[in-house]
Structures are given as structure tokens and as C-alpha cells.
Design an enzyme around this catalytic site. Structure first.
Site, short mmCIF file in Angstrom:
data_model
loop_
_atom_site.label_atom_id
_atom_site.label_comp_id
_atom_site.label_asym_id
_atom_site.label_seq_id
_atom_site.Cartn_x
_atom_site.Cartn_y
_atom_site.Cartn_z
N PRO A 1 -8.16 7.00 7.51
CA PRO A 1 -9.18 6.25 8.24
C PRO A 1 -8.60 5.40 9.37
CG PRO A 1 -9.60 6.14 5.90
CD PRO A 1 -8.28 6.85 6.07
N ASP B 1 0.88 -1.16 0.00
CA ASP B 1 0.00 0.00 0.00
C ASP B 1 0.92 1.21 0.00
OD1 ASP B 1 -2.92 1.07 1.22
OD2 ASP B 1 -1.19 2.28 1.75
N LEU C 1 -8.90 0.40 5.86
CA LEU C 1 -8.45 1.00 7.12
C LEU C 1 -6.96 1.28 7.00
CD1 LEU C 1 -10.22 -0.66 10.16
CD2 LEU C 1 -10.53 1.60 9.16
N HIS C 2 -6.66 2.16 6.08
CA HIS C 2 -5.29 2.60 5.85
C HIS C 2 -5.31 4.10 5.99
CE1 HIS C 2 -3.76 -1.03 3.36
NE2 HIS C 2 -3.81 -1.27 4.64
N ALA C 3 -4.12 4.66 5.92
CA ALA C 3 -4.01 6.10 5.82
C ALA C 3 -4.85 6.77 6.91
CB ALA C 3 -4.43 6.55 4.44
#
Lengths: 574, 92
Positions: free
Chosen positions: B18, A120, B14-16
Site C-alpha cells: 500500500p 514492522d 501504509l506499509h509494504a
């Protein structure tokens, strides 16, 4: 004067003294400690001090920073007390009875490593934040003071190895003329920050050994850095800098209007981009599509190959930015001098003539298939075109097309939605492909001429070698003839021909390319507004005779002279 | 104990941002809160650890399980459910 080339990260020109920003992490001496409680106390004090410092930076920070920059500081504060970071450091001090510095160094390194492997983008970039917070803790433990960037005495161009959010947020934007870093890409923090501050930036210039206070010029549009410029060069850039802001505003104002010549030919002006962020920026600058989406950014600086779904997601995002307009995606162009951490490639004697791009993909078919499937799927109900780089012969093209067909078959067999009609074209960047364009044309939907490689291969002059680079001029009549042949061959078979080399965005070259009847002009996003403006002032029929004269020249100088003459005849308002 | 199974609709998962907001919300309650990514069959991690939440790599459309235990479990469950569900409205 020394000239450095990097990645254009934020448009504009800056001239000024360099401030070398280097944050050194003090060397860590590891030792066993008799009393872990003391080390825990030292660590807790350092956490408190760093937290206070981060809060202070937030409060002192002047305008120009986004909410996201502040959130990054907050994330860093959260990490300090996170059980999986601060918590693990404390446990290590207690159980292994090591000094706080050793525990901080180990845990930071391990966690940064884990983050950089998360598939990511956001989190692989957060690895830098973890190293950054670790560095702050180590400096605090060693009582080394922070560099004070909030109170610079004069405006500077900041030069650094790399810049992280917590480095840059203490900068006073009023004192920053531009940014220049040794590492980084168009999507790195430095680039994004520079664009949000509206200052020019060049990143990825390599180790440049610039000293504090030295005068430099950075040209963010071209990705050029001049160290200790001559009086003459400095003068030239000063003029350009003043012109720049005036022209820029005017050009951007009309960038969304189509580029139609005075005699009514509508031209496609599109952008070359290498990331989603750049693709977004190109929309703002009036690009009518993407003429070249480089996909290497998906593969570089990572240990694992990107999955089909990850690639699909990126291609889909870029295509959605452009709606019905075309997005041309070039399949992987690596090998030779461009290495992938995720694919072991042998060292080559002569990488520019080596096992690269389509040649590599035809051997590593699993790699190629994954990318092709992602592209065909993303092309479902979207205007995505596939472009194959570095094709040198007809049999090679046929083999590549078989691969495309194989990818279609797999998707068909799995009943996955994909676009069976996705157009496939090739780059014309090897002289043999230009010469054989009439034989290649029946197999493809379009050509896109890559002038950068075409020039160096045709004239046998390495464009990265200062001593011979001037020989590889796109204005050499040999190049013009190859371009001419390619366009004629494409048109004879009813195929459109574009150009995605640097030449397509070159103001001087535009009348010539229009005269050669090029259909599509693909260039750096920053060049789009000016190119559209210029094309609107030209007439196809006048340019045909200009092109005829150029094709008949003996050398590049004569071609330039003709084109400079055309440039001088510009109407007043241009 | 409260147990919730929810589907994450945040575009980036649910990255960054959030993730950071989720952890911040979890931290504002005294209850023990754990999170499992059911889609990835992940291990169960502390919902108050940003690093933990990030490691289980929750992407858009993934199912997560929250287990909440403590005196304010009711309120915590409500807040976290709202957080995950409100993301629906953030979508363009």
C-alpha cells in the site's frame, strides 16, 4: 563427506553441483573532490544504469516469480530516485564535496539502519533491499559486472551468504535445483522464494566453505546439507528424491482427512512452527492446529523488544488461521546459546544448563508479563493455549503460574477483553520434570514432551556434538520410560499429553508413541501428511504390545530393531 | 489548497505494497503533497517519498492528514481519497 545442519526452509531433496553466488561490494575509497558537478554526473549515470538493469532483469525474468517479487524490484527503482535516498546522496556530494562512492555508502548504511529498526517485519526486511540497491550503485560506479544468472549452462544448487529479491529474480528457475544460504530463517526471502518455485531449500547453515562445482545434497525437509556425499549416501538420496514427488502428491491429497486408527482412536496431528508463514503452510499440509508456536522469531534479530500489541497481533493472526482448533504458544525460550539483541545476557560457561527460558522469564518479569498479557488477550474468543518451556521443579511452575495470574489481574483491572480460561501447560523436557510429572500434573492443563532436550539431558550427550550426539537417541529405553511415566501421570490426573519434539514426526516412532497412548503429535509441517497417513494404518491395541516390548529393551538398538520389524509389516500400499 | 483527514483501513497500514502504491499515486500529480500521521503526532513528510511515508509508520486505523497544493490538487485529492477508501473493499 561433510554434513551441515540448517533451518528447513522448503521441502524436498536436491542433488547437484554448487554454484557459489557471491556479490561483493567493492571497497570504497573516500576522497574530497574539487568539482562536485562531476561526481553528481557520475552518480546520475549510475542511477540510470542501475534503473535500466533492473528493468532489463524484469523483462528477462522467466516464470515462477510472483507479482510481489516484481513489486520489490519496483520499490528498488523508486528508492533510487527517492528524495530521502537518491536525493540525500546528491545533497551529500554537493555539500560535503565527497566522491559519489562515499556518499552512496554512508547514506545506504544510515537508511538501512533506520529501516531495520522500523517495528514492522516488511520494512525491517526492506533494509536488505536498500543495501542491495546501494551495492548495485557501488558496483556500477566501480565498473564491476553483474553475475549472469539468466544464462547458466547447467542446473545448479545455488549457495550464497544470503539472497535478496533482486539477486534471485534474474535466476532461471529451470536451472535452479535448490537453494542453500548461510544466514536466514524460514521466513527469509530465500525460503519464501524456494517454496514458490517448489525447489528444496536449507537456510542458516552458517559459514560452510563450500566451493564452486562441489557436489552437494540438500534435504529441505530435514534441514540437512551433505557436501561431497559418499557414493552410498548419494544413492540413498537419489531413491528418496524420486519417491518423494510421487508420494508427496498422494499424501497431500489426503492430508485433510482426520488421523483415526484402524480401531477408531482419533489422534490430534498438529504442527511445530516458528512464524506466521509456516503456520499458513501447516494449514495447507493438513495440520489440525499448532502444537508448538515458537515465539523467539518475534525477539531475535531486532534491537527493541516487541510491544504487547505487536505480539497480540501475531498471535491473533496465527490463531485465526486455525479457527476452533488449538494453537499452543510457547513462551519465550531464549538465553544460554540463544541470544537476544534487545536483552543483554551474560556469557555462561554452560549455556544448556544455564539461565534460560522460564528461568530468565521469572527474573525478567516485565518481559514475561508483556508476552502473557498479549497471549491472554489474543486468546479472547480464540483457542490459544499457553505453554511454559523448561520447567524443572514444582516451585518453579508455581511461580510461573503466579505470573500468569498477575497478567490476568492486570487485564481485569484495565477492563481489557481477555480469556480468563486460557489453558496453561508445560513442556516436559528436563528429566526432573518427567520424573515428577505426577506432582506437576495437578497444576497444569496439559503436558507436551520436548524430546530433543529430554534426550540430551537424560543421556548427558550434547546433540550438537557430533562425537556424542548418537548417544542422545530418542529410542533409548531410558527416554521411553520417561515418556511413559509422563503420559501415565498426565492421564491419571485427567490431563492430555502431547509431544512436540522431533520424535513425534518420526515414522519409525509413531507405532511406539501410539502404543504409549500419546494424545497429540506435533511435528514439522512437512511431516504432517505422512504421519497422518501412517497413523491411519495402525491400531492402538496392536501398538500397546509393541510399546510394552520396547520399554523392556536393554538399549536403543533393540528398540529400533523392534520398530523396524513393525515398519516392514506395513501393508503394501504404504 | 486541499486538506484531507482520513482513517487508514489497509490491514498493514501504509506499509509494504500500500505504501508503494500510495507514493506512486501521489507522484502522478504535479501538486505538492505532504502527509502527517496524526495518530502518532508525526512530523509532516513529502508524500512522494517512499522512505518518508514509511518513516511515519502509518498502521491500520491511524488517522492521516494530507495537504495538497497545486494546479491539479482537486484531482490528486480525489485519487488519494479513493486510494485510501477503496482499501475498505480489499478487506476480506
Amino acid at each position: 563427506m561433510r554434513q551441515l545442519t540448517g533451518v528447513p526452509a522448503s521441502d524436498g531433496i536436491a542433488i547437484g553441483p554448487v554454484f557459489v553466488y557471491s556479490v561483493e561490494v567493492p571497497p570504497v575509497e573516500r576522497r574530497q573532490v574539487p568539482d562536485p558537478a562531476l561526481e553528481l554526473q557520475r552518480f546520475d549515470d549510475a542511477v540510470t544504469a542501475v534503473t535500466e538493469r533492473l528493468i532489463q532483469i524484469e523483462q528477462e525474468t522467466k516464470g515462477g516469480y510472483s507479482a510481489e517479487d516484481f513489486e520489490i524490484l519496483e520499490v528498488q527503482r523508486m528508492l533510487l530516485t527517492d528524495d530521502e535516498y537518491g536525493g540525500v546522496i546528491r545533497t551529500r556530494i554537493e555539500t560535503e564535496r565527497v566522491n559519489a562512492e562515499a556518499a552512496v555508502e554512508d547514506v545506504t548504511r544510515n537508511l538501512a539502519q533506520e529501516f531495520s529498526e522500523v517495528e514492522d517485519d516488511y520494512f525491517s526486511q526492506r533494509a536488505a533491499d536498500i543495501r542491495d540497491i546501494g551495492g548495485r550503485l557501488l558496483r556500477t560506479l566501480a565498473n564491476v559486472a553483474d553475475i549472469d544468472m539468466a544464462h547458466l549452462d547447467r542446473p545448479v544448487i545455488v549457495y550464497a551468504h544470503d539472497l535478496t529479491p533482486s539477486d534471485t529474480i534474474s535466476f532461471d528457475p529451470a536451472k535452479i535445483l535448490g537453494l542453500c544460504t548461510e544466514t536466514g530463517s524460514a521466513t527469509s526471502h530465500t525460503a519464501i522464494l524456494a517454496r514458490s518455485l517448489g525447489v528444496p531449500a536449507v537456510v542458516g547453515v552458517g559459514a560452510a566453505e563450500i566451493t564452486d562445482g562441489e557436489e552437494i545434497v540438500i534435504d529441505g525437509g530435514e534441514g540437512l546439507v551433505l557436501v561431497a556425499p559418499t557414493q552410498q549416501m548419494r544413492g540413498q538420496y537419489e531413491v528418496r528424491m524420486q519417491q518423494y514427488s510421487l508420494e508427496r502428491d498422494a499424501l497431500i491429497g489426503e492430508a485433510h482427512e482426520p488421523a483415526v486408527t484402524t480401531d477408531g482412536r482419533a489422534l490430534e496431528v498438529v504442527a511445530n512452527v516458528g512464524s506466521v508463514v509456516e503456520a499458513e503452510r501447516a494449514v495447507e499440509l493438513g495440520a489440525e492446529g499448532i502444537g508448538l508456536l515458537r515465539t523467539e522469531f518475534l525477539f531475535l534479530e531486532r534491537r527493541q523488544l516487541p510491544s504487547e500489541s505487536e505480539q497480540y497481533e501475531i498471535y491473533r493472526r496465527v490463531a485465526d488461521l486455525y479457527g476452533d482448533k488449538p494453537v499452543i504458544v510457547r513462551t519465550l525460550d531464549v538465553g544460554g546459546d540463544k541470544q537476544l539483541p534487545s536483552v543483554k545476557l551474560p556469557h555462561e560457561q554452560n549455556p544448556f544448563l544455564g539461565h534460560r527460558a522460564i528461568r530468565l522469564c521469572l527474573e525478567r518479569t516485565e518481559l514475561f508479563q508483556t508476552q502473557l498479557r498479549a497471549l491472554l488477550r489474543a486468546g479472547f474468543e480464540r483457542n490459544i493455549l499457553i505453554m511454559l518451556p523448561f520447567v524443572s521443579t514444582v516451585p518453579e511452575l508455581k511461580r510461573a503460574l503466579e505470573q500468569v495470574e498477575a497478567a490476568r489481574e492486570t487485564l481485569r483491572a484495565n477492563s481489557e477483553p481477555y480469556n480468563p480460561e486460557t489453558k496453561v501447560g508445560i513442556m516436559i523436557e528436563i528429566p526432573s520434570a518427567a520424573v515428577m510429572a505426577d506432582k506437576l500434573a495437578p497444576y497444569v492443563d496439559f503436558f507436551s514432551i520436548g524430546t530433543n532436550d529430554l534426550c540430551q539431558y537424560t543421556l548427558a550427550a550434547d546433540r550438537t556434538n557430533e562425537q556424542v550426539a548418537h548417544i542422545a537417541s530418542p529410542f533409548d529405553p531410558a527416554i521411553l520410560r520417561l515418556i511413559h511415566m509422563t503420559i501415565e501421570a498426565g492421564h491419571a490426573h485427567g490431563k492430555w499429553v502431547g509431544m512436540c519434539g522431533e520424535m513425534a514426526g518420526n515414522q519409525l516412532a509413531l507405532p511406539l508413541l501410539l502404543g504409549l497412548k500419546l494424545d497429540e503429535f506435533s511435528m514439522a509441517p512437512a511431516a504432517v501428511p505422512a504421519a497422518k497417513h501412517r497413523l491411519r494404518t495402525l491400531s492402538q491395541s496392536d501398538c500397546v504390545s509393541v510399546a510394552g516390548q520396547c520399554l523392556d529393551c536393554e538399549d536403543a538398538e533393540a528398540v529400533r530393531a523392534i520398530l523396524e520389524g513393525v515398519q516392514r509389516d506395513l501393508p503394501e500400499d504404504s | 489548497m486541499q486538506e484531507l483527514t482520513l482513517t487508514v483501513r489497509h490491514k498493514v497500514g501504509l506499509h509494504a505494497r500500500p505504501a508503494a502504491k500510495f507514493v506512486k499515486t501521489a507522484k502522478s500529480y504535479n501538486s505538492q503533497i505532504s502527509i502527517t500521521n496524526l495518530t502518532r503526532n508525526s512530523k509532516t513528510v513529502d508524500a512522494k517519498s517512499l522512505v518518508g511515508v514509511v518513516k511515519i509508520a502509518v498502521a491500520c486505523e491511524h488517522q492521516i492528514k494530507l495537504e495538497i497544493e497545486g494546479e491539479d490538487e482537486q484531482q490528486a485529492a480525489e485519487a488519494l481519497r479513493t486510494f485510501i477508501e477503496e482499501a475498505l473493499e480489499e478487506q476480506p
